[in-house]
Design an enzyme around this catalytic site. Structure first.
Site, PDB file in Angstrom:
ATOM      1  CE  LYS A   1       5.856   3.820   5.050  1.00 46.55           C
ATOM      2  NZ  LYS A   1       4.450   3.569   5.252  1.00 46.55           N
TER       3      LYS A   1
ATOM      4  CE1 TYR B   1       3.703  -4.959 -28.374  1.00 44.72           C
ATOM      5  CE2 TYR B   1       4.947  -3.514 -26.913  1.00 44.72           C
ATOM      6  CZ  TYR B   1       4.803  -4.724 -27.585  1.00 44.72           C
ATOM      7  OH  TYR B   1       5.768  -5.677 -27.465  1.00 44.72           O
TER       8      TYR B   1
HETATM    9  C1  LIG Z   1       2.677   5.380  10.527  1.00 42.69           C
HETATM   10  C2  LIG Z   1       3.358   6.177   9.466  1.00 42.69           C
HETATM   11  N1  LIG Z   1       4.027   7.279   9.811  1.00 42.69           N
HETATM   12  C3  LIG Z   1       4.669   8.035   8.911  1.00 42.69           C
HETATM   13  C4  LIG Z   1       4.652   7.713   7.568  1.00 42.69           C
HETATM   14  C5  LIG Z   1       5.399   8.590   6.605  1.00 42.69           C
HETATM   15  O1  LIG Z   1       4.501   9.232   5.745  1.00 42.69           O
HETATM   16  P1  LIG Z   1       4.995  10.357   4.728  1.00 42.69           P
HETATM   17  O2  LIG Z   1       5.866   9.681   3.734  1.00 42.69           O
HETATM   18  O3  LIG Z   1       3.709  10.826   4.137  1.00 42.69           O
HETATM   19  O4  LIG Z   1       5.698  11.402   5.513  1.00 42.69           O
HETATM   20  C6  LIG Z   1       3.944   6.589   7.149  1.00 42.69           C
HETATM   21  C7  LIG Z   1       3.900   6.262   5.722  1.00 42.69           C
HETATM   22  O5  LIG Z   1       2.978   5.711   5.194  1.00 42.69           O
HETATM   23  C8  LIG Z   1       3.282   5.798   8.126  1.00 42.69           C
HETATM   24  O6  LIG Z   1       2.612   4.701   7.769  1.00 42.69           O
END
Ligand SMILES: Cc1ncc(COP(=O)(O)O)c(C=O)c1O
Length: 396
Positions: free
Chosen positions: A56, A289
């Site tokens: 994602k 800064y």
């Molecule tokens: C429903 C779900 N599954 C899996 C994951 C993957 O998580 P990770 O990157 O901790 O393996 C996420 C990430 O937020 C998630 O929202």
């Protein structure tokens, strides 16, 4: 002179002129070999579970195309995303590569998004009966079976069917036409803590719902709860009745700062830039800064071409390090938007244009996104997803 920049872009997006490329100063190098080794280690660790790669947010900001192709070539056939646009982009990448793989939305689906997702064959989450009816209607209209997974909220408090309503909802949804209710899943908010009683209760609750389903003859081909944290800290989530785990951050070689690191995954990313200027500055000079650093003695200072716009956390101010000329050098002065000042007194011959490793390996030494996360009081997800838009993503 005016340049036609788009005409001068090479295939990596570098802008150049007549064969000469102008490289971005800051780039994140993605070691696809390390990515694939990490994927294989996870697969071996949870065998015989299936492993869904979570890509994602454009593979946590790094570029879904290269990630999906490398993982699919390594045998991954399940991919997860957060929303429809990501699903379509990922499907296009996989189809272009000739891979027949599942793409699954893990979070939610809105009414107007359902028809195109059903048409594209994306696996959808069932978060409530009303959504299930809309998916069923869309699938009926498209003369298709829509593949769906029941998303149960066993304690995440974010999305999905509440555990108390799970059985009743599933019974109702299973009566709807054109739905292939192939999966059931849930997510844990605290699986980074192996002693956490809440996660233990969540797993017990989820398993009891799956068992109740089985008693009623409701079986699932895909049962999943573990993300990276649970894979490392709750091994029971990679055993039956579970059939699959989901992994995102471990693919990149990072972990939650808390909990066990059961998987021996390796860093995939290295963030690099270049020295912009080197100067000998007298004692008493203050840097940047806020004048947060005052030189106690004459010091050779390199100004490097990366700042918080590239993803260097302000928390590295006067605390972080980078590698220049094969040596670990301390950041002195506040990180600014585009530049950072570094003590290079011990680096012989350093000059403008030299390479700087902001995180990555240097001989036996290394600095990782996880190290930055500790300094910032955050987790590696935040560091990786915060790399700036001008940082060139380069696959190796
Ligand atoms: C429903 C779900 N599954 C899996 C994951 C993957 O998580 P990770 O990157 O901790 O393996 C996420 C990430 O937020 C998630 O929202």
């Amino acid at each position: 002179m005016w340049y036609n920049f788009s005409a001068m872009k090479d295939k990596c997006g570098n802008v150049g002129q007549k064969g000469k490329t102008l490289k971005r100063r800051v780039r994140v190098e993605i070691d696809l070999g390390a990515l694939v080794r990490n994927y294989r280690k996870i697969v071996a660790h949870v065998k015989p579970m299936r492993v869904l790669s979570v890509l994602k947010a454009n593979a946590y900001g790094l570029g879904v195309g290269a990630y999906a192709k490398a993982l699919a070539e390594a045998g991954c056939r399940e991919f997860g995303v957060a929303e429809p646009f990501e699903a379509l982009e990922l499907l296009a990448v996989l189809r272009r590569g000739g891979f027949a793989a599942d793409v699954q939305i893990l979070s939610s689906i809105l009414p107007d998004e359902i028809a195109p997702m059903v048409k594209a064959g994306v696996i959808l989450p069932i978060t409530d009966i009303a959504t299930a009816k809309l998916i069923s209607d869309a699938a009926h209209r498209a003369k298709k079976m829509a593949r769906v997974h029941f998303k149960l909220d066993t304690g995440m408090g974010r999305l999905g069917i509440l555990a108390k309503d799970a059985l009743e909802t599933m019974r109702a949804v299973r009566k709807l036409p054109n739905l292939d209710c192939e999966g059931i899943f849930s997510h844990c908010p605290m699986a980074y803590d192996p002693k956490d009683p809440f996660t233990k209760r969540q797993i017990k609750l989820f398993k009891s719902i799956v068992a109740s389903c089985a008693k009623e003859g409701i079986a699932f081909r895909k049962v999943h709860m573990a993300a990276s944290d649970a894979i490392n800290n709750f091994p029971e989530t990679a055993k039956p009745p579970f059939t699959m785990v989901r992994t995102g951050i471990n693919l990149h070689g990072s972990f939650d700062p808390n909990g066990r690191k059961a998987l021996n995954v390796e860093p995939v990313l290295s963030l690099r830039t270049r020295v912009a200027q080197v100067r000998e500055l007298p004692a008493g000079t203050t840097l940047g800064y806020g004048r947060t650093w005052c030189l106690a003695q004459p010091t050779k200072v390199a100004t490097i071409s990366a700042g918080y716009a590239d993803g260097l956390p302000l928390a590295l101010t006067n605390r972080g390090h980078v590698f220049i000329g094969g040596r670990r050098c301390k950041i002195i002065g506040r990180i600014s938007m585009d530049y950072t000042t570094v003590d290079v007194s011990d680096v012989p011959g350093v000059k403008a244009g030299d390479e700087v490793v902001c995180f990555g390996t240097c001989g036996r030494d290394s600095i990782t996104p996880d190290d930055w996360a500790l300094l910032k009081g955050t987790h590696a997800y935040d560091i990786i997803c915060s790399l700036g838009s001008r940082v060139q993503r380069v696959v190796k």
